[in-house]
Design an enzyme around this catalytic site. Structure first.
Site, mmCIF file in Angstrom:
data_model
loop_
_atom_site.group_PDB
_atom_site.id
_atom_site.type_symbol
_atom_site.label_atom_id
_atom_site.label_comp_id
_atom_site.label_asym_id
_atom_site.label_seq_id
_atom_site.Cartn_x
_atom_site.Cartn_y
_atom_site.Cartn_z
ATOM 1 N N LYS A 54 0.834 -1.200 0.000
ATOM 2 C CA LYS A 54 0.000 0.000 0.000
ATOM 3 C C LYS A 54 0.876 1.260 0.000
ATOM 4 C CE LYS A 54 -3.673 -2.553 2.197
ATOM 5 N NZ LYS A 54 -4.404 -2.974 3.389
ATOM 6 N N GLN A 98 -4.684 -1.776 9.552
ATOM 7 C CA GLN A 98 -4.530 -3.090 8.922
ATOM 8 C C GLN A 98 -5.124 -4.178 9.824
ATOM 9 O OE1 GLN A 98 -3.209 -3.622 5.754
ATOM 10 N NE2 GLN A 98 -3.914 -5.726 6.076
ATOM 11 N N ASP A 121 -11.350 2.205 3.814
ATOM 12 C CA ASP A 121 -11.634 0.761 3.689
ATOM 13 C C ASP A 121 -13.138 0.503 3.568
ATOM 14 O OD1 ASP A 121 -9.482 -0.922 3.482
ATOM 15 O OD2 ASP A 121 -9.097 -1.036 5.638
#
Ligand code: NDP
Length: 283
Positions: A54, A98, A121
């Site tokens: 990322k 994460q 997200d």
């Protein structure tokens, strides 16, 4: 092989070019650089590798990323305070924690703490609600990437039978909802589904998001179907999907490989969500 390969790497590269151009334009016209904060708790090797991916992809398109590597025994309260700080930081437009988190930290409390306006997200209940009520919000990255790939086939989703195998909150359910929004007739299958092959054989669009190597065999696929393989499974050191690739490719019309299919698209959609978030600031 009869199926056309949906090359996620190639598609992702083309989309990233476009994102890079838009990031450049945003910087030139509004002096705005999209910013992404990534918080990683603990040292899980898979998570570390995802975060590296990322960070690298962000840099390539000109998105400013801040990556915090935090110890595995970090107190939940400290993580929540860090999120608060990024929530109020005007240079940050996207916040990503994460997953999975260590067991002593509540995933729900953490996700709920991220500002819904920076939740790139798309896991915050507000964004989940927006997706289900046809509102405008962040769409989770993997489902968004899957939809892009389906669109690339040129197959009109409306009226088609889409069968999604898997009902997780991050893949199965949101992708089913996106397909429904585009007027597919959607069936969602899971571990208690009876006669899975009977259902998958009806699918014009088949999405496998299960995490079981080669669960979908050629006899379960309708000739000409669009087959999207989300699974990432390690078998004898090799990455394989949920679809038995070679035999299914003899039957399907389109198929995504693993690796090089859905995976590269997921990160691309994260970049796209971060850019979208930055563009919306001040508007
Ligand atoms: P989860 O484990 O959260 O969900 C798996 C789903 O599959 C569940 O709904 C489960 O049913 C269902 N299931 C399990 N066994 C069967 C079976 N035999 N028949 C039918 N359904 C079954 O997984 P995720 O959704 O998080 O991920 C799925 C896969 O996708 C994994 O391999 C993961 O690594 C991969 N992945 C890949 C990404 C990418 O970018 N390429 C991103 C995210 C995930 P039930 O609900 O009844 O338990």
């Amino acid at each position: 092989m009869s199926a056309q390969i949906l090359d996620g790497k190639r598609l992702a590269a083309a989309l990233r070019q476009q994102i890079k151009k838009e990031v450049d334009d945003l910087r030139k016209t509004r002096g705005l650089v999209p910013g992404l904060a990534v918080l990683l708790v603990g040292d899980d090797p898979a998570s570390q590798s995802y975060v590296r991916g990322k960070e690298k992809a962000s840099a390539e398109v000109g998105i400013h990323s801040v990556v915090e590597h935090l110890p595995g025994d970090l107190a939940e309260e400290v993580l929540l305070e860090k999120i608060d700080r990024y929530n109020s930081d005007p240079a940050i437009h996207g916040i990503l924690v994460q997953l999975p988190l260590p067991g002593h930290i509540s995933q729900d409390r953490v996700i709920h703490r991220i500002s819904p306006e920076k939740d790139v997200d798309g896991f915050h209940p507000w964004n989940v609600g927006r997706l289900y009520s046809d509102g405008e919000g962040f769409i989770p990255c993997t489902p968004a990437g899957i939809l892009e790939m389906v669109h690339r086939t040129g197959v009109d989703v409306a009226g088609r039978h889409a069968v999604v195998v898997g009902r997780s909150r991050i893949v199965g359910r949101p992708v089913a909802q996106l397909l429904l929004r585009e007027n597919a007739t959607v069936t969602i299958c899971h571990s208690k589904t009876r006669d899975l092959p009977g259902l998958t054989r009806q699918a014009d669009i088949l999405v496998a998001a299960v995490g079981r190597p080669r669960l979908i065999t050629a006899d379960m696929v309708k000739p000409g179907a669009v087959v999207i393989d989300v699974g990432v499974n390690r078998v004898d050191g090799r990455l394989v999907g949920d679809v038995d690739f070679e035999p299914v490719a003899e039957v399907a019309g389109w198929i995504t490989p693993v690796p090089g299919g859905v995976g590269p698209m997921t990160i691309t959609m994260l970049l796209s969500n971060t850019l979208w978030s930055a563009k919306r600031t001040g508007k």
